[in-house]
Design a protein around this motif. Structure first.
Motif, short mmCIF file in Angstrom:
data_model
loop_
_atom_site.label_atom_id
_atom_site.label_comp_id
_atom_site.label_asym_id
_atom_site.label_seq_id
_atom_site.Cartn_x
_atom_site.Cartn_y
_atom_site.Cartn_z
N LEU A 1 46.03 12.64 -13.74
CA LEU A 1 46.28 12.66 -12.30
C LEU A 1 45.81 13.98 -11.68
O LEU A 1 45.14 14.00 -10.64
CB LEU A 1 47.76 12.46 -12.03
N SER A 2 46.11 15.08 -12.35
CA SER A 2 45.70 16.39 -11.86
C SER A 2 44.18 16.49 -11.76
O SER A 2 43.62 17.01 -10.78
CB SER A 2 46.23 17.48 -12.79
N ASN A 3 43.49 15.96 -12.77
CA ASN A 3 42.03 16.00 -12.77
C ASN A 3 41.44 15.18 -11.62
O ASN A 3 40.41 15.55 -11.05
CB ASN A 3 41.49 15.48 -14.10
N MET A 4 42.08 14.06 -11.31
CA MET A 4 41.59 13.25 -10.19
C MET A 4 41.73 14.00 -8.88
O MET A 4 40.82 14.00 -8.04
CB MET A 4 42.36 11.93 -10.13
N TYR A 5 42.85 14.65 -8.68
CA TYR A 5 43.03 15.45 -7.46
C TYR A 5 42.01 16.59 -7.42
O TYR A 5 41.47 16.93 -6.37
CB TYR A 5 44.45 16.00 -7.40
N ALA A 6 41.76 17.18 -8.60
CA ALA A 6 40.80 18.29 -8.66
C ALA A 6 39.40 17.81 -8.31
O ALA A 6 38.63 18.53 -7.65
CB ALA A 6 40.81 18.91 -10.06
N GLN A 7 39.05 16.60 -8.75
CA GLN A 7 37.75 16.03 -8.40
C GLN A 7 37.57 15.96 -6.89
O GLN A 7 36.49 16.18 -6.36
CB GLN A 7 37.59 14.63 -9.00
N ASP A 8 38.66 15.60 -6.20
CA ASP A 8 38.63 15.49 -4.74
C ASP A 8 38.90 16.83 -4.05
O ASP A 8 39.03 16.88 -2.82
CB ASP A 8 39.69 14.47 -4.28
N LYS A 9 39.01 17.89 -4.89
CA LYS A 9 39.31 19.24 -4.38
C LYS A 9 40.62 19.28 -3.59
O LYS A 9 40.76 20.03 -2.61
CB LYS A 9 38.15 19.77 -3.54
N LYS A 10 41.56 18.46 -4.01
CA LYS A 10 42.90 18.47 -3.40
C LYS A 10 43.78 19.43 -4.21
O LYS A 10 44.64 19.02 -5.00
CB LYS A 10 43.50 17.06 -3.39
N TRP A 11 43.54 20.73 -4.01
CA TRP A 11 44.15 21.73 -4.88
C TRP A 11 45.67 21.81 -4.68
O TRP A 11 46.40 22.11 -5.64
CB TRP A 11 43.51 23.10 -4.64
N ASP A 12 46.15 21.51 -3.49
CA ASP A 12 47.60 21.51 -3.28
C ASP A 12 48.27 20.43 -4.13
O ASP A 12 49.36 20.65 -4.70
CB ASP A 12 47.93 21.27 -1.80
N ASP A 13 47.62 19.26 -4.21
CA ASP A 13 48.16 18.19 -5.04
C ASP A 13 48.12 18.56 -6.52
O ASP A 13 49.02 18.21 -7.29
CB ASP A 13 47.38 16.89 -4.80
N VAL A 14 47.04 19.27 -6.91
CA VAL A 14 46.94 19.74 -8.30
C VAL A 14 48.12 20.66 -8.61
O VAL A 14 48.78 20.54 -9.66
CB VAL A 14 45.61 20.48 -8.54
N VAL A 15 48.40 21.57 -7.69
CA VAL A 15 49.52 22.51 -7.88
C VAL A 15 50.84 21.75 -7.99
O VAL A 15 51.69 22.07 -8.82
CB VAL A 15 49.57 23.53 -6.71
#
Length: 559
Positions: A396-410
Motif C-alpha cells: 500500500l505504501s509503495n502504491m501511494y509513493a508511485q502517485d507521490k502521495k507522500w502524506d499517505d505514505v507517512v
C-alpha cells in the motif's frame, strides 16, 4: 476376508463352541487382531473375558490391551491400564507412545515419556519423530541432543523436521554432522536433504547429494527421483531437472507436476504445457498440484484464453475441484494482463471467501497497472485478514509513493509503527563452494566487504558506459535523485552478484536467491551485466526465476 477377522472368528469358535482353554498368548494375539481391525465391539468383548478368566494382571495381556485400545483411538483407556500395572515394562510404554504420536497426541506421549523409569532408543526416536512431525522442532532437537544413542531414525526424523519447517540451513548442518558418524543416510534422509537444498537454492550441496546417491548405488525410486527433479528446478538448474526427469523409468503425478511447475517458474510456459499434454497422453490423471503448475505457466507467459480453458477443464474434464489456490492463479493471470475488472468479478463469484493471498495477488496487479480505486478495496479486505503482515502495508505504501502521495505514505508507516510492525528487509543469497552467503542492502558484514564494494563500483562504471540509466522511479522514497541512484546501487542482489564475480570461475553461471520480488532497476542492470561479463545470471525471486542471457531475460520483462 482378511486374516484379522478370521482370527477373531476362530477365537470365539474355540472359546464358546469347542470350550478350549485359552492362555495369555492366545488372548494377546486376539487383542492385537481387534486393534488391527479397529473392532471396538469385539475388543471390549475379549477384554471382558480377560477379566473373567483372571488374566487382567498378566504382563503380556496388559501390553496387548494397551496396544489394542491405543489403535482403537481410546488412548485414555490404554493409559489407565498402564497406570494400573504394578511394573509396566518398556514395551508397554513404547506401544502407547507410538500410538499417541500416530494420532497426534504428542503432549500425552511426552507425559508418558517423562514417567518412564527407563527409556531405550525406540522411546527416544518415537518422541523425536513425534515433535518433529507436528512442527515443534525445538523440542524435538532438545530430545535429540539429550539422547545418548542415535540411529538412522533419529537423524532422519530431525532432518525431516527442519526441512518441513523450512529451517533449511539447520537441516543441512545436521546432515553434515550425520556424515561424521557411522550412520549412513537412506532414501528418506535424502528426500529431506534435497528439499532443504531446493528451499535454499543450494545447488552445490544438492549436486553432492546426487553424487552420493549415484556413488552408493542408492535406488532412485519415484519419490527420490521426484525430489531430485524438484531440487534442481528450485536451484535454477532446469537442464539437470529435465535430465533426471527424462531418465526416470517410472513417473507418477507428483513427478510430472514437479517438472511442470519447474518449467513454469523458469519462464518456459509453453514447454510446461507441452509436458502437461504428454502427461495426459501417457494416461496420468492430473491432480490439484498439477493444475497449479499449468495455470502458473499460463500466467507467466500471459495466456489468458488457455488459462480459462484449463481452469474450466479441471472439474468438467478431469474431476478436480478448483481450490482457492487455483482461483488465486487465475486472479494472478488476469491481473498481470490488466484484466482487473474480470479478476475482481472472479473474486466476487468464488465459492468460498477469498483469503489474504488472493487479495495480495490482486493488490499487486493493481499496483502494476496503477489502479488506486481497486487497490484500496483490496487493501481494506487484506488488512482485515492480516492486520499484522508487514508486506501488506509495504504494498500500500509503495502504491501511494508511485502517485507521490507522500502524506499517505507517512500515514501508512505511522500505522505500522503504532502496531509495532517491522518491514522484513530484502535479502539475497548466493552459494559459493557449497556455503550459502546472505546479503542485505548496504551490507558490509562480509569479510571481503572491501573487495565486494570495489567490484560493485566497477560494475556501476561499466553499466554507465553501455548506456545504463538508473530507474529512480522504482525507489519509492521521498529523496533526491542522487540519493535514489545510490540506494539502487547497493541493493542486496547487486552485492551478491559482485561477490559472485569475485568468487565464481569466469564463464560459470551466477545463481542468486532473493526473498522478495526483484526490482525493475536490478532487472535492467542484470540484463546489461549478463553481456558485460559474458555470464548467465539466474535469479530466483519470490515470484519466479529470471535467466539473464545475452542482454535479455526469460521472463520477457513480465513478472
Amino acid at each position: 476376508m482378511s486374516q484379522t477377522p478370521k482370527s477373531l472368528s476362530l477365537f470365539f469358535q474355540m472359546r464358546f463352541r469347542d470350550g478350549i482353554v485359552v492362555d495369555s498368548f492366545s488372548l494377546s494375539l486376539v487383542l492385537q487382531a481387534c486393534g488391527r481391525s479397529v473392532d471396538y465391539t469385539s475388543g471390549r468383548r475379549v477384554h471382558t473375558h480377560v477379566v473373567k478368566l483372571g488374566f487382567a494382571l498378566d504382563l503380556f495381556v496388559q501390553t496387548a490391551l494397551i496396544e489394542m485400545y491405543a489403535k482403537l483411538g481410546t488412548v485414555d483407556v490404554a493409559k489407565n491400564i498402564l497406570d494400573e500395572m504394578d511394573q509396566p515394562d518398556m514395551v508397554s510404554y513404547n506401544v502407547l507412545l507410538a500410538e499417541c504420536v500416530r494420532i497426534g497426541k504428542v503432549d500425552l506421549a511426552r507425559h508418558l515419556f517423562d514417567k518412564m523409569p527407563a527409556r531405550d532408543l525406540v522411546s527416544w526416536n518415537t518422541m523425536i519423530h513425534g515433535f518433529a512431525t507436528c512442527g515443534d522442532v525445538d523440542t524435538a532437537r532438545q530430545l535429540f541432543d539429550m539422547s545418548s544413542e542415535r540411529d538412522l531414525v533419529s537423524w532422519s526424523s530431525m532432518i525431516a523436521g527442519y526441512a518441513k519447517s523450512r529451517q533449511s540451513n539447520e537441516a543441512l548442518i545436521l546432515f553434515h554432522d550425520m556424515q561424521s558418524t557411522n550412520v549412513r543416510p537412506d532414501r528418506v534422509t535424502m528426500v529431506s536433504v534435497l528439499s532443504a537444498c531446493g528451499d535454499l537454492g543450494a545447488l552445490g550441496m544438492g549436486k553432492i547429494v546426487h553424487e552420493y546417491i549415484d556413488r552408493n548405488k542408492v535406488e532412485i525410486d519415484v519419490k527420490l527421483g521426484t525430489s531430485l527433479v524438484d531440487m534442481y528446478a528450485k536451484c535454477g538448474d532446469i537442464e539437470n531437472s529435465l535430465k533426471v526427469f527424462n531418465g526416470m523409468g517410472v513417473k507418477d503425478v507428483f513427478t510430472w507436476s514437479a517438472v511442470i511447475i519447474g518449467l513454469a517458474n523458469h519462464g518456459f510456459g509453453e514447454h510446461a504445457l507441452d509436458y502437461f499434454a504428454k502427461m495426459i497422453y501417457g494416461g496420468i490423471k492430473p491432480n490439484g498440484i498439477t493444475f497449479i503448475g499449468v495455470l502458473s505457466a499460463c500466467s507467466h507467459v500471459g495466456l489468458v484464453d488457455r488459462g480459462w480453458t484449463y481452469f474450466t477443464s479441471m472439474n468438467d474434464k478431469y474431476g478436480v475441484t478448483p481450490k482457492i489456490e487455483h482461483y488465486g492463479c487465475m486472479v494472478d493471470l488476469l491481473g498481470r494482463m490488466a484484466h482487473l475488472r474480470e479478476a475482481r468479478e472472479l473474486i466476487r463469484n468464488m465459492p468460498f471467501a477469498p483469503d489474504a493471498i488472493v487479495w495480495r495477488t490482486f493488490l499487486s496487479a493493481c499496483k502494476i497497472h496503477k489502479n488506486m480505486e481497486l487497490a484500496e478495496e483490496a487493501t481494506v479486505n487484506l488488512l482485515e485478514l492480516e492486520p499484522h503482515m508487514d508486506g501488506n502495508y509495504v504494498l500500500l505504501s509503495n502504491m501511494y509513493a508511485q502517485d507521490k502521495k507522500w502524506d499517505d505514505v507517512v500515514n501508512v508507516r505511522r500505522r505500522m509503527r503504532d502496531k509495532n510492525i517491522h518491514k522484513i528487509p530484502g535479502s539475497s543469497s548466493i552459494e559459493v563452494d557449497n556455503v550459502v552467503y546472505e546479503f542485505i542492502a548496504g551490507d558490509r558484514s562480509h569479510p571481503k566487504s572491501k573487495e565486494i564494494y570495489e567490484m560493485l563500483a566497477e560494475m556501476i562504471d561499466r553499466l554507465y558506459i553501455v548506456g545504463y540509466k538508473p530507474l529512480i522511479s522504482s525507489v519509492l522514497q521521498d529523496m533526491n535523485d542522487k540519493a535514489k541512484e545510490h540506494a539502487l546501487a547497493y541493493h542486496s542482489e547487486m552485492l551478491a552478484f559482485a561477490f559472485g564475480l569475485l568468487s565464481i570461475a569466469p564463464g560459470s553461471p551466477i545463481r542468486i536467491v532473493k526473498n522478495l520480488r526483484v526490482c525493475e532497476d536490478c532487472h535492467l542492470a542484470f540484463k546489461l551485466l549478463s553481456v558485460i561479463y559474458e555470464r548467465e545470471i539466474i535469479v530466483r525471486d519470490r515470484n519466479r526465476f529470471h535467466h539473464f542471457i545475452g542482454g535479455s531475460c526469460t521472463c520477457r520483462d513480465f513478472w
